[in-house]
Write a protein that holds these residues in place. Structure first.
Motif, PDB file in Angstrom:
ATOM      1  N   MET A 176     -16.850 -14.838  13.781  1.00 29.58           N
ATOM      2  CA  MET A 176     -15.712 -13.912  13.869  1.00 29.58           C
ATOM      3  C   MET A 176     -15.786 -12.577  14.539  1.00 29.58           C
ATOM      4  O   MET A 176     -17.281 -12.001  14.658  1.00 29.58           O
ATOM      5  N   THR A 177     -14.932 -11.956  15.208  1.00 33.08           N
ATOM      6  CA  THR A 177     -15.173 -10.646  15.920  1.00 33.08           C
ATOM      7  C   THR A 177     -15.054  -9.522  14.983  1.00 33.08           C
ATOM      8  O   THR A 177     -14.653  -9.418  13.844  1.00 33.08           O
ATOM      9  N   ASP A 178     -15.652  -8.431  15.699  1.00 33.33           N
ATOM     10  CA  ASP A 178     -15.713  -7.284  15.004  1.00 33.33           C
ATOM     11  C   ASP A 178     -14.377  -6.800  14.604  1.00 33.33           C
ATOM     12  O   ASP A 178     -13.987  -6.184  13.544  1.00 33.33           O
ATOM     13  N   LYS A 179     -13.477  -7.023  15.502  1.00 37.55           N
ATOM     14  CA  LYS A 179     -11.984  -6.692  15.268  1.00 37.55           C
ATOM     15  C   LYS A 179     -11.396  -7.335  13.817  1.00 37.55           C
ATOM     16  O   LYS A 179     -11.006  -6.844  12.985  1.00 37.55           O
ATOM     17  N   GLU A 180     -11.842  -8.597  13.887  1.00 34.93           N
ATOM     18  CA  GLU A 180     -11.519  -9.408  12.649  1.00 34.93           C
ATOM     19  C   GLU A 180     -12.099  -8.766  11.621  1.00 34.93           C
ATOM     20  O   GLU A 180     -11.347  -8.548  10.360  1.00 34.93           O
ATOM     21  N   LYS A 181     -13.429  -8.537  11.697  1.00 34.99           N
ATOM     22  CA  LYS A 181     -14.128  -7.885  10.357  1.00 34.99           C
ATOM     23  C   LYS A 181     -13.569  -6.793   9.794  1.00 34.99           C
ATOM     24  O   LYS A 181     -13.234  -6.385   8.669  1.00 34.99           O
ATOM     25  N   LYS A 182     -13.167  -5.944  10.840  1.00 33.40           N
ATOM     26  CA  LYS A 182     -12.505  -4.540  10.537  1.00 33.40           C
ATOM     27  C   LYS A 182     -10.992  -4.773   9.858  1.00 33.40           C
ATOM     28  O   LYS A 182     -10.813  -4.087   9.050  1.00 33.40           O
ATOM     29  N   LEU A 183     -10.264  -5.782  10.295  1.00 30.11           N
ATOM     30  CA  LEU A 183      -8.853  -6.090   9.816  1.00 30.11           C
ATOM     31  C   LEU A 183      -9.172  -6.547   8.190  1.00 30.11           C
ATOM     32  O   LEU A 183      -8.407  -6.010   7.564  1.00 30.11           O
ATOM     33  N   ILE A 184     -10.091  -7.285   8.097  1.00 24.88           N
ATOM     34  CA  ILE A 184     -10.338  -7.907   6.476  1.00 24.88           C
ATOM     35  C   ILE A 184     -10.476  -6.699   5.734  1.00 24.88           C
ATOM     36  O   ILE A 184      -9.618  -6.465   4.651  1.00 24.88           O
ATOM     37  N   VAL A 185     -11.236  -5.648   6.219  1.00 22.04           N
ATOM     38  CA  VAL A 185     -11.601  -4.468   5.407  1.00 22.04           C
ATOM     39  C   VAL A 185     -10.039  -3.375   5.146  1.00 22.04           C
ATOM     40  O   VAL A 185      -9.760  -3.188   4.022  1.00 22.04           O
ATOM     41  N   GLU A 186      -9.376  -3.623   6.235  1.00 19.16           N
ATOM     42  CA  GLU A 186      -8.107  -2.604   6.372  1.00 19.16           C
ATOM     43  C   GLU A 186      -6.918  -3.392   5.400  1.00 19.16           C
ATOM     44  O   GLU A 186      -6.150  -2.786   4.664  1.00 19.16           O
ATOM     45  N   LEU A 187      -7.080  -4.765   5.483  1.00 25.12           N
ATOM     46  CA  LEU A 187      -6.032  -5.476   4.687  1.00 25.12           C
ATOM     47  C   LEU A 187      -6.124  -5.512   3.156  1.00 25.12           C
ATOM     48  O   LEU A 187      -5.317  -5.821   2.442  1.00 25.12           O
ATOM     49  N   ALA A 188      -7.736  -5.418   2.589  1.00 26.74           N
ATOM     50  CA  ALA A 188      -7.984  -5.639   1.415  1.00 26.74           C
ATOM     51  C   ALA A 188      -6.823  -4.800   0.397  1.00 26.74           C
ATOM     52  O   ALA A 188      -6.524  -5.204  -0.441  1.00 26.74           O
ATOM     53  N   PRO A 189      -6.929  -3.371   0.659  1.00 26.64           N
ATOM     54  CA  PRO A 189      -5.727  -2.566  -0.094  1.00 26.64           C
ATOM     55  C   PRO A 189      -4.380  -3.033   0.070  1.00 26.64           C
ATOM     56  O   PRO A 189      -3.578  -3.009  -1.002  1.00 26.64           O
ATOM     57  N   ILE A 190      -4.107  -3.486   1.239  1.00 22.22           N
ATOM     58  CA  ILE A 190      -2.772  -3.916   1.592  1.00 22.22           C
ATOM     59  C   ILE A 190      -2.406  -5.365   0.520  1.00 22.22           C
ATOM     60  O   ILE A 190      -1.471  -5.520  -0.102  1.00 22.22           O
ATOM     61  N   VAL A 191      -3.304  -6.309   0.509  1.00 20.69           N
ATOM     62  CA  VAL A 191      -3.479  -7.294  -0.172  1.00 20.69           C
ATOM     63  C   VAL A 191      -3.391  -7.105  -1.675  1.00 20.69           C
ATOM     64  O   VAL A 191      -2.341  -7.660  -2.518  1.00 20.69           O
ATOM     65  N   GLN A 192      -3.820  -6.141  -2.158  1.00 18.93           N
ATOM     66  CA  GLN A 192      -3.924  -5.858  -3.319  1.00 18.93           C
ATOM     67  C   GLN A 192      -2.783  -5.099  -3.752  1.00 18.93           C
ATOM     68  O   GLN A 192      -2.163  -5.440  -4.905  1.00 18.93           O
ATOM     69  N   GLN A 193      -2.135  -4.336  -3.112  1.00 14.48           N
ATOM     70  CA  GLN A 193      -0.787  -3.862  -3.168  1.00 14.48           C
ATOM     71  C   GLN A 193       0.372  -5.001  -3.173  1.00 14.48           C
ATOM     72  O   GLN A 193       1.198  -4.725  -3.891  1.00 14.48           O
ATOM     73  N   GLN A 194       0.190  -5.944  -2.424  1.00 15.79           N
ATOM     74  CA  GLN A 194       1.042  -6.885  -2.271  1.00 15.79           C
ATOM     75  C   GLN A 194       1.283  -7.943  -3.213  1.00 15.79           C
ATOM     76  O   GLN A 194       2.290  -8.619  -3.693  1.00 15.79           O
ATOM     77  N   LEU A 195      -0.023  -8.184  -3.951  1.00 16.31           N
ATOM     78  CA  LEU A 195      -0.370  -9.369  -4.827  1.00 16.31           C
ATOM     79  C   LEU A 195       1.013  -9.462  -5.857  1.00 16.31           C
ATOM     80  O   LEU A 195       1.370 -10.697  -6.303  1.00 16.31           O
ATOM     81  N   PRO A 196       1.015  -8.375  -6.648  1.00 20.40           N
ATOM     82  CA  PRO A 196       1.953  -8.495  -7.723  1.00 20.40           C
ATOM     83  C   PRO A 196       3.481  -9.177  -7.161  1.00 20.40           C
ATOM     84  O   PRO A 196       4.059  -9.659  -8.026  1.00 20.40           O
ATOM     85  N   LYS A 197       3.760  -9.001  -6.082  1.00 18.45           N
ATOM     86  CA  LYS A 197       5.093  -9.638  -5.674  1.00 18.45           C
ATOM     87  C   LYS A 197       4.869 -10.915  -4.873  1.00 18.45           C
ATOM     88  O   LYS A 197       5.719 -11.695  -4.598  1.00 18.45           O
ATOM     89  N   GLY A 198       3.452 -11.247  -4.996  1.00 17.00           N
ATOM     90  CA  GLY A 198       3.123 -12.783  -4.374  1.00 17.00           C
ATOM     91  C   GLY A 198       2.947 -12.567  -2.649  1.00 17.00           C
ATOM     92  O   GLY A 198       3.333 -12.040  -1.948  1.00 17.00           O
ATOM     93  N   LEU A 199       1.750 -13.389  -2.559  1.00 13.51           N
ATOM     94  CA  LEU A 199       1.449 -13.668  -1.184  1.00 13.51           C
ATOM     95  C   LEU A 199       1.454 -15.195  -1.085  1.00 13.51           C
ATOM     96  O   LEU A 199       1.489 -16.223  -1.967  1.00 13.51           O
ATOM     97  N   PHE A 200       1.792 -15.711   0.153  1.00 10.27           N
ATOM     98  CA  PHE A 200       1.642 -17.098   0.492  1.00 10.27           C
ATOM     99  C   PHE A 200       0.467 -17.741   0.793  1.00 10.27           C
ATOM    100  O   PHE A 200      -0.389 -17.211   1.550  1.00 10.27           O
ATOM    101  N   LEU A 201       0.055 -19.019  -0.198  1.00  9.79           N
ATOM    102  CA  LEU A 201      -1.228 -19.581  -0.001  1.00  9.79           C
ATOM    103  C   LEU A 201      -0.518 -20.842   0.805  1.00  9.79           C
ATOM    104  O   LEU A 201       0.201 -21.571   0.307  1.00  9.79           O
TER     105      LEU A 201
END
Ligand code: FMN
Length: 170
Positions: free
Chosen positions: A1-26
């Protein structure tokens, strides 16, 4: 995985947490491509690696598919987008027909894993299952069992190592 992807995982963590109550697609393909909504789970670190954990009840059509595929993609919509689709993907079952078609959701192939991803979602998190842990009466607190599992339909926690994370080309 690229450094850009690793950085995005960290940036997305709070966005994922915020959005989970409305649902994410698996999204998964274990012979039949399917999507279902998840409202729990999230990103963490296990075995020194980024891991996305999803809880799935055994009665879901998705359950044997993820067991077979050993991989899944979390498609993360823009905040406030696809709200009706998230609810319907979490109400309808893939047993009754192709949910992507019924919901008008175009898919693209995963970059690394063999699973579909929803094109109209802003981000994709691709995961390979590394562990599946069954919750039971023995390992789950009695108050959680009585509140969440009166029918004893315990979740399995599928722990997927994140192998790709990117903004969707649309
Ligand atoms: C907002 C929301 C969150 C949900 N979260 C989960 C979850 O984390 N785990 C789960 O097993 N089911 C969850 N569900 C229920 C499934 O998405 C639902 O049963 C779906 O119809 C299963 O689809 P399938 O039979 O095609 O697998 C959720 C539903 C909604 C609406």
């Amino acid at each position: 995985m690229t450094d850009k992807e690793k950085k995005l995982i960290v940036e997305l963590a709070p966005i994922v947490q915020q959005q989970l109550p409305k649902g994410l697609f698996l999204c998964v393909d274990g012979g039949t491509p399917n999507t279902m909504t998840i409202g729990w789970g999230g990103t963490g670190i296990f075995w020194g690696k980024p891991v996305f954990t999803v809880p799935i009840r055994p009665q879901r059509f998705t359950y044997p598919l993820i067991q077979k595929a050993q991989a899944f993609i979390i498609s993360v919509p823009d905040e406030g987008a696809l709200l009706q689709e998230r609810m319907q993907a979490g109400t309808w079952s893939g047993r009754d027909g192709d949910k992507f078609k019924r919901l008008g959701l175009e898919t693209v192939k995963g970059r690394v894993v063999d699973a579909p991803a929803i094109k109209s979602c802003k981000w994709q998190i691709e995961c390979v299952v590394k562990a599946a842990v069954d919750l039971t009466t023995d390992n789950t607190s009695a108050d959680v069992v009585s509140a969440m599992y009166p029918a004893r339909d315990f979740h399995t926690l599928f722990m997927g190592e994140i192998v790709a994370c990117y903004e969707t080309e649309r």
